[in-house]
Design an enzyme around this catalytic site. Structure first.
Site, PDB file in Angstrom:
ATOM      1  N   GLY A  25       0.835  -1.198   0.000  1.00 53.78           N
ATOM      2  CA  GLY A  25       0.000   0.000   0.000  1.00 53.78           C
ATOM      3  C   GLY A  25       0.863   1.238   0.000  1.00 53.78           C
ATOM      4  O   GLY A  25       2.086   1.169  -0.156  1.00 53.78           O
ATOM      5  N   GLY A  30      -0.623   1.764   7.107  1.00 57.33           N
ATOM      6  CA  GLY A  30      -0.617   0.750   8.154  1.00 57.33           C
ATOM      7  C   GLY A  30       0.089  -0.540   7.791  1.00 57.33           C
ATOM      8  O   GLY A  30      -0.129  -1.560   8.450  1.00 57.33           O
ATOM      9  N   THR A  32       3.370  -1.413   8.062  1.00 53.10           N
ATOM     10  CA  THR A  32       4.276  -1.864   9.116  1.00 53.10           C
ATOM     11  C   THR A  32       3.501  -2.270  10.362  1.00 53.10           C
ATOM     12  O   THR A  32       3.854  -3.241  11.041  1.00 53.10           O
ATOM     13  CB  THR A  32       5.306  -0.766   9.444  1.00 53.10           C
ATOM     14  OG1 THR A  32       6.052  -0.469   8.253  1.00 53.10           O
ATOM     15  CG2 THR A  32       6.256  -1.203  10.541  1.00 53.10           C
ATOM     16  N   GLU A  98       9.866  -2.679   4.568  1.00 52.03           N
ATOM     17  CA  GLU A  98      10.395  -1.785   3.526  1.00 52.03           C
ATOM     18  C   GLU A  98      11.024  -2.592   2.389  1.00 52.03           C
ATOM     19  O   GLU A  98      12.125  -2.300   1.910  1.00 52.03           O
ATOM     20  CB  GLU A  98      11.407  -0.801   4.124  1.00 52.03           C
ATOM     21  CG  GLU A  98      10.857   0.064   5.239  1.00 52.03           C
ATOM     22  CD  GLU A  98       9.783   1.060   4.789  1.00 52.03           C
ATOM     23  OE1 GLU A  98       9.532   1.182   3.562  1.00 52.03           O
ATOM     24  OE2 GLU A  98       9.191   1.720   5.663  1.00 52.03           O
ATOM     25  N   CYS A 157      -9.177  15.015   0.426  1.00 52.70           N
ATOM     26  CA  CYS A 157     -10.634  14.850   0.323  1.00 52.70           C
ATOM     27  C   CYS A 157     -11.204  13.823   1.295  1.00 52.70           C
ATOM     28  O   CYS A 157     -12.421  13.676   1.389  1.00 52.70           O
ATOM     29  CB  CYS A 157     -11.017  14.485  -1.109  1.00 52.70           C
ATOM     30  SG  CYS A 157     -10.592  12.790  -1.565  1.00 52.70           S
ATOM     31  N   MET A 175      13.911   8.090  -1.469  1.00 53.23           N
ATOM     32  CA  MET A 175      14.134   9.201  -0.555  1.00 53.23           C
ATOM     33  C   MET A 175      13.362   8.907   0.718  1.00 53.23           C
ATOM     34  O   MET A 175      12.131   8.893   0.727  1.00 53.23           O
ATOM     35  CB  MET A 175      13.666  10.529  -1.152  1.00 53.23           C
ATOM     36  CG  MET A 175      14.107  11.723  -0.306  1.00 53.23           C
ATOM     37  SD  MET A 175      13.309  13.262  -0.808  1.00 53.23           S
ATOM     38  CE  MET A 175      11.844  13.213   0.214  1.00 53.23           C
TER      39      MET A 175
END
EC number: 2.7.1.21
Length: 196
Positions: A25, A30, A32, A98, A157, A175
């Site tokens: 995602g 959420g 991790t 990651e 939104c 980054m």
């Protein structure tokens, strides 16, 4: 909602086949948090767990995996995916955070771990800041038995956000950053309409 497969020690002995789970995602969705939840449940089940993250990810802690909600779990930082095979040993469950930052060899590593009978749980960004599939994540999703896509809330939104929009003027793909550098946006609010 993800239903965790039966992964008790008795079931693993009866069926030595492992598998791969991917949690993917945008930032702030959420990923991790869900990874930590699954790994802690595996520990409660008295399974041996080994957890790894890229050594370059030192945003919250040099060693721990830490969610945006500041939940954490101890991990081993590695510089290349090949180190994981050496360090995983005889564990039952391998967690990776990651995953988009690992080298392309991570796909072979995860296949090898699963073929050894291990449950491999991976969390990572599925798209980069331009909305392009990120690093090895598409290949990891292709080999996974289970995929969970989690979503953030669009800061503009309030809709379902799936994009990590970079709000600073840096163009390199990798980054590290948090809310000072990124915001979660939905498809309508995301400015890169030509994303792949």
């Amino acid at each position: 909602m993800f239903l965790e497969p039966n992964h008790s020690k008795s079931s693993q002995n009866a069926n030595p086949s492992g598998w791969v789970e991917v949690i993917c995602g945008s930032m702030f969705s959420g990923k991790t948090e869900e990874l930590i939840r699954r790994l802690k449940r595996a520990k409660i089940a008295q399974l041996q767990v080994e957890i790894f993250k890229p050594a370059a990810d030192t945003r919250y802690h040099d060693e721990d995996i830490v969610s945006h909600n500041h939940n954490s779990i101890r991990s081993t930082p590695v510089h290349s995916s090949s180190e994981i095979l050496l360090l995983a040993g005889s564990c039952d469950v391998v967690g990776l955070d990651e995953a988009q930052f690992f080298d392309e060899n991570i796909v072979e590593v995860c296949n090898s771990l699963a073929n050894q009978g291990k449950r491999v749980i991976i969390a990572g960004l599925d798209m980069d800041f331009k909305g392009i599939p990120f690093g090895p994540m598409p290949h990891l999703m292709a080999i996974a038995e289970y995929i969970t896509k989690v979503h953030a809330v669009c800061v503009r939104c309030g809709g379902v956000a799936q994009y990590s929009h970079r709000i600073v003027q840096q163009q390199q793909t990798v980054m590290l950053g948090e809310a000072e550098s990124y915001e979660a946006l939905c498809r309508t609010c995301f400015p890169h309409k030509s994303h792949a």
